[in-house]
Design an enzyme around this catalytic site. Structure first.
Site, PDB file in Angstrom:
ATOM      1  N   ASP A   3      59.553  69.034  43.681  1.00 61.04           N
ATOM      2  CA  ASP A   3      59.349  67.731  42.997  1.00 61.04           C
ATOM      3  C   ASP A   3      57.983  67.460  44.483  1.00 61.04           C
ATOM      4  OD1 ASP A   3      61.334  67.072  41.414  1.00 61.04           O
ATOM      5  OD2 ASP A   3      62.001  67.108  43.054  1.00 61.04           O
ATOM      6  N   ASP A   8      65.341  62.941  40.253  1.00 57.34           N
ATOM      7  CA  ASP A   8      65.174  64.570  40.173  1.00 57.34           C
ATOM      8  C   ASP A   8      67.196  64.671  39.524  1.00 57.34           C
ATOM      9  OD1 ASP A   8      64.916  67.299  39.889  1.00 57.34           O
ATOM     10  OD2 ASP A   8      65.788  67.477  41.967  1.00 57.34           O
ATOM     11  N   ASP A  25      64.913  65.604  46.176  1.00 60.44           N
ATOM     12  CA  ASP A  25      65.137  67.122  47.078  1.00 60.44           C
ATOM     13  C   ASP A  25      64.003  67.736  47.710  1.00 60.44           C
ATOM     14  OD1 ASP A  25      65.167  68.757  44.610  1.00 60.44           O
ATOM     15  OD2 ASP A  25      66.810  69.132  44.776  1.00 60.44           O
TER      16      ASP A  25
END
Length: 1168
Positions: A815, A450, A811
């Protein structure tokens, strides 16, 4: 045959069966006659149990159902159909739920006249039989077909008492109970593992043959292994335990107070002021809420929830709201920290889902029932054990030798190895809740990252403001500046266009909003409700000039209504009113999107070039716009489409998102180790490409090709275009060496050094219309921007289909789905959302990624060493036993005990102490036990072990002092040898020795026994040392002090047994004296040197194996490597500046786009 949706995967096939009495009776007889063996087999194979006991029938008649997953594993599970009676609740025809709701699954599930509901429970989700649709349907959630207006009309005033009771009985209680399984149950489950059942059989046999000590030792070792495994499971259970909330809420028409576990879908809740922990998923139907969703997102950023609009159309509510439906949903486990009532004076919500159907329940389910991982090591391990058992059957003394076949120390050694690795990771701040994935980390060759908060800093810094007046950009205002911003529309937009709140004395919200608002030096006055003219009792947030603010001609500005940020729309808007002034709309979001909503005459002509100028430098750019509203219209009555139209463009806000200090070195380390890095972000594609270049993901000489896919309006086909991303179109920041770089890029393209970049929209269109091109694009795809959470999960799965071992590092904000699907998901968030990820790093830095790969490689190599050692140890014992069977002899109990416990178990436990090598090498350890180097290693070691033992066996018989009957002949003088031998023989007491003891020999004592046993024991030590190689994946063996000391100690004991002259010791060890100690040492040392040389020169010689592969033209079976070879020979790829068109038929990928994401909560990255 039917299908039902299953948590974490797409679907399961369901088959109906009916129990037959005669079949069941035969099976019971089989259980008794087989002493429970058949029952155990059915426990391992539930489908066999169903096939044996039942006959196939329709689902409607079934009392047993057999479920089968539709993935590659095709795992079966057996479920019993249960009946739920509602007759006590339905006393008359008026009580039927159908009277309230004709299309409800509850009314369609009640069978008449019995008033019973047929149900099954799969992974804690209840399914009921729909009489009309002839299929099982999930209950515990409001049906998706309701429209917005229907939800307001049907459930706005709550359910009747009777309706509630019927739903409660059918749905069950609203709880997410994860009981910690008692240790005795875990123990029984572990003991019923096929390996331990085999061990139990072995122990019974050994007790029958009076191998008491050995059998007892094996029991202790097996119990140790079982307890270690149970301890591991127990730790995970503690991590996944969620406490039940005992919350009192208002529900129903009469607003009675209820405990949270009584809630059912369709109930109407009234949310009071103050903090409330939500016990279910609910749709907000009036008022506004500010919620802390850190339990689900991993970020403690307050989220604004608005009520569901009363749209009068025929679209289901979720389809009407599109991706923004979750802006109206309050999720279970999240905390409501503030409520704002509308004109009705109350904040109301309709219960959407209860129990394990909720967002929190889905998160718990994903941990309790993880997606099975297909790892070759575990399959090969089973084959290895089966091979050992098959080898045992060769020997005619079958049962005894089969029990020697499987090393008893194997499970204990493997379990302790994983535990040691877990401890090493914990010391480095990496926590693991899925130990079986540690070995998988050693095979990772692609990591998805990410961007925001992972590669870059979490917070943004305000870099500058580019205001726009009269269709032209003005001079840039830099931050921090000596002079403050002048009062004007841009200043007002920065002061009010946000979703910030004051929480616990601090301004809380999105980091971008916080930085923007702080630049104005204004403050939020949220102490009490502000009655704004014409707004009734609406509680508005007011912003006022702070002590450091520049003078402003207004007392303050009230934020009357918010349209929260939407990832689908890429913008947010507010309706604000100066105290005593007019109402205005302020919008901020992705510059391209904001410009489209503005009147064309207000947008500067050089808008695109200016935007490219800043995004190409890695800045995050936000567009600002505004318009005035007509007086007299209520803010809450306006639709978003009305508000966000005919805007005036105000300018660009430029934010700087710095790379984390560790990002570039880590990505360089991964690149040097030939581990691919891919960026998956919700940000702008140009910003993402620039960050990728700055981070080192994309080399300066490599070319970036933008892949754009679009649906053709008015048709079912689509187009795809490949464009070189020329970031230096603008002359403002063109480098002097750009011509050299351009030449370098052309060479890079020819040599395959190019990178594809695409947006989430393009990715989805490619997956639908250009499925055959997707693998080719993924092979060189490095930047995936504007990706939704569902698309992130889908991307990870597509990479896995190409045979990549995929890691995902995020984080935790959006996700969760991708973290669960990846072979190794690493969360950089310590929030509760991290339980969705197998690994969690305490420090929010990607430095944990190479650390995890290092430890994974070390753990994988240790597992292989352990398997090889155990295979050789078993084989060495076989060879010794086979040689001694030649003379109707065998090892004694204490000899077996010494080898199994004092040697093998101790080696197995201490071998895992070796840590990971600090440098990542550019290749991975082997992933298969059955591979040429490993097989050659085992075969050569077997041959040398055989030659060593045969040599000792034969040579000892050739010695002049050797006697078949007198095991003490070597100790007598040569002159008296024959005399003593004949005198002992004449006694006719074979096995009887002179002296006070006068014990009967057990038949094991002979020169051959002692020689072969000592040689095989020393051989075990040699193999352990040879197989415990350190570099390149583990630290040198001498760093494992415990292991080295253990080997020295064991060798010392062996040497003592070789040279000692203690009769009682030999008698206890069931052996005779060692005939030729120097001979044994000489043979052992030579074999050791030879094995070491072979291991280094042949087995571990990587260049040699690569040469052999090249000579025999061996190509990898991995899909991505085969595709690489094909594309290298394709001169037409990539087709630059070309456009392809698809056929009219599109592949539906709706299921696959979010197959493993959290279906109830799918948070988008709040990136405009």
């Amino acid at each position: 045959l039917g299908h039902i949706k299953k948590p974490n995967t797409n679907s399961m096939e369901i088959f109906g069966y009916k129990t037959q009495g005669c079949r069941k009776a035969l099976c019971i007889a089989g259980y008794i006659l087989s002493c429970g063996a058949l029952l155990l087999l059915f426990y391992w194979k539930p489908e066999w149990d169903v096939w044996a006991n039942c006959i196939r029938c329709s689902l409607e008649e079934a009392d047993i159902v057999l479920l089968r997953t539709t993935d590659e594993f095709r795992i079966y599970s057996r479920k019993t159909v249960t009946w739920i009676s509602v007759s006590a609740l339905i006393k008359s025809r008026l009580d039927y739920p159908a009277t309230a709701e004709e299309d409800s699954v509850f009314s369609k599930a009640i069978m008449k006249p019995s008033l019973q509901v047929k149900s099954i429970q799969v992974q804690r989700i209840r399914y009921v039989w729909n009489i009309y649709a002839k299929q099982f349907q999930k209950v515990g959630a409001l049906e998706d077909h309701h429209t917005c207006s229907a939800i307001h009309a049907k459930f706005g005033s709550g359910l009747t008492c009777n309706e509630r009771n019927v739903r409660k009985v059918i749905c069950g209680p609203n709880t997410i109970d994860v009981p910690v399984i008692p240790i005795w149950k875990l123990l029984i489950k572990e003991v019923l593992n096929p390996f331990y059942v085999f061990q139990l059989f072995s122990v019974c046999l050994w007790f029958a043959e009076d191998y008491m000590e050995y059998a007892t030792a094996i029991i202790i070792m097996s119990l140790l292994s079982i307890f270690l495994t149970v301890y591991d499971l127990r730790q995970v259970r503690h991590l996944t335990f969620f406490h039940k909330e005992n919350l009192f809420l208002m529900s129903g028409k009469g607003f009675q107070e209820l405990e949270s576990h009584h809630l059912v879908p369709g109930d109407m809740l009234v949310l009071k002021e103050g903090k409330t922990l939500l016990p279910c998923d609910a749709i907000l139907i009036s008022g506004q809420c500010i919620v802390n969703e850190s339990m689900l997102t991993g970020e403690s950023i307050p989220v604004t929830k608005t009520h569901l609009p009363q749209a009068d159309n025929f679209k289901p509510w979720r389809m009407h709201c599109a991706e923004d439906y979750k802006k109206h949903v309050l999720f279970c486990g999240t905390e409501v920290i503030q409520t704002k009532a509308d004109d009705t004076g109350v904040v109301k919500a309709v219960v959407l889902r209860t129990g394990f159907n909720t967002a929190k329940g889905d998160l718990v389910r994903s941990i309790l029932y993880p997606k099975p991982m297909n790892f070759k090591l575990y399959r090969d391990a089973l084959r290895f054990l089966m091979c050992l058992i098959e080898a045992g059957e060769v020997v005619k003394k079958s049962l005894d030798v089969i029990t020697i076949a499987v090393p008893p120390a194997l499970p204990a050694a493997l379990t302790t190895g994983i535990i040691y690795t877990q401890r090493r990771l914990k010391k480095k701040g990496i926590f693991c809740i899925s130990p079986q994935r540690i070995n998988m980390c050693g095979q990772l060759n692609l990591i998805c990252f990410d961007k925001t908060g992972t590669l870059t800093e979490d917070g943004l810094d305000l870099w500058g403001l580019l205001p726009c007046e009269r269709n032209c950009f003005q001079d840039i205002h830099s931050f921090p500046a000596d002079h403050s911003l002048p009062w004007g529309p841009v200043f007002r937009a920065m002061a009010v266009c946000h979703s910030l709140i004051v929480w616990e004395g601090k301004i809380q919200g999105d980091p971008l909003d916080v930085k923007m608002f702080e630049a104005t030096n204004w403050v939020i006055d949220d102490s009490s409700g502000h009655h704004i003219e014409g707004q009734g009792s609406t509680r508005a947030t007011v912003v006022r000039p702070g002590p450091k603010a520049s003078s402003a001609p207004v007392e303050g500005v009230a934020i009357l209504h918010q349209f929260p940020f939407s990832s689908a729309l890429q913008r947010m808007s507010v309706i604000a009113q100066e105290i005593g002034g007019e109402k205005q709309v302020f919008t901020k979001g992705a510059p391209e999107m904001v410009a489209m909503l503005c009147r064309a005459e207000t947008v500067p002509l050089n808008f695109e070039s200016k935007l490219l100028l800043y995004t190409a430098q890695g800045f995050r750019v936000i567009g600002l716009a505004c318009k005035s509203l007509q007086a007299g219209k209520q803010s809450t009555d306006l639709t978003r489409e009305e508000v966000e139209s005919d805007l005036t463009f105000l300018g660009l806000l430029i934010m700087e998102n710095r790379l984390k200090r560790e990002t570039k070195p880590v990505l360089e380390e991964l690149s040097a180790a030939r581990i691919r890095s891919v960026m998956v972000t919700g940000d702008n594609i140009q910003t993402a490409v620039t960050v990728a270049k700055n981070a080192g993901m994309i080399s300066a000489t490599n070319r970036v090709i933008l892949v754009e896919a679009n649906k053709i309006p008015g048709s079912f086909s689509a187009s795809i275009t490949w464009k070189p991303l020329e970031e230096n179109k603008t002359e403002d920041y063109r480098d002097k060496n750009s011509l050299i770089e351009q030449k370098g890029r052309k060479l890079a393209l020819a040599s395959g050094q190019y990178h594809f970049a695409m947006s989430g929209k393009s990715y989805q269109i490619v997956a639908q219309h250009f499925r055959h091109l997707l693998p080719k694009l993924l092979l060189n795809g490095t930047v995936f921007a504007r990706m939704s959470p569902g698309q992130k999960s889908s991307l990870v799965e597509e990479f896995q289909k190409l045979d990549y071992f995929v890691g995902m590092c995020g984080d935790g904000a959006n996700d969760c789905g991708a973290l669960k699907v990846a072979h190794a998901g690493i969360s950089l968030s310590e929030q509760e959302a991290s339980v969705a990820s197998p690994f969690t790093s305490r420090t929010p830095s990607i430095a944990c990624v190479p650390e995890l790969i290092r430890e994974g490689r070390a753990a994988l190599v240790t597992s292989f060493c352990m398997f090889k050692y155990m295979a050789l140890y078993s084989t060495i014992q076989y060879l010794g036993v086979l040689l001694l069977y030649w003379q109707l002899n065998a090892f004694g109990n204490y000899q077996f005990l010494f080898q199994d416990l004092a040697i093998t178990t101790v080696i197995g436990v201490t071998m895992s102490f070796t840590g990971a090598y600090p440098k990542l090498v550019p290749y991975r350890p082997p992933s298969q036990l059955i591979s040429p180097p490993l097989l050659l290693s085992v075969v050569l070691n077997i041959l040398f072990s055989l030659s060593m033992q045969v040599f000792g066996f034969v040579v000892v018989q050739e010695q002049p002092w050797y006697s078949k009957t007198d095991i003490y002949s070597a100790c007598l003088s040569v002159n008296n040898q024959m005399e003593n031998s004949s005198s002992i023989s004449s006694l006719g007491l074979h096995g009887m020795r002179d002296g006070a003891h006068g014990q009967t020999d057990n038949g094991y004592k002979s020169y051959e026994n002692t020689t072969v046993w000592l040689l095989s024991t020393i051989n075990c030590l040699i193999v352990a040392l040879v197989f415990s190689k350190g570099r390149p994946f583990r630290q040198p063996i001498y760093t494992n002090y415990v292991f080295i000391l253990v080997l020295i100690g064991q060798l010392g004991i062996c040497l003592f047994l070789v040279f000692a002259d203690i009769d009682d010791l030999y008698s206890k060890m069931d052996g005779g004296r060692s005939g030729s100690p120097l001979l044994a040492l000489c043979v052992s040392s030579r074999i050791f040197l030879l094995l070491l040389l072979l291991q280094e020169a042949v087995i571990e010689n990587r260049p040699l194996w690569l040469l052999l592969k090249k000579t025999f033209r061996y190509h990898s079976k991995s899909h991505y490597k085969r595709l690489q070879l094909v594309l290298e020979q394709d001169s037409a790829w990539p087709p630059l500046n070309e456009t392809f068109f698809s056929d009219s038929v599109a592949i539906s990928v709706e299921g696959s786009m979010g197959g493993h994401s959290n279906p109830t909560f799918d948070s988008n990255e709040d990136a405009p």
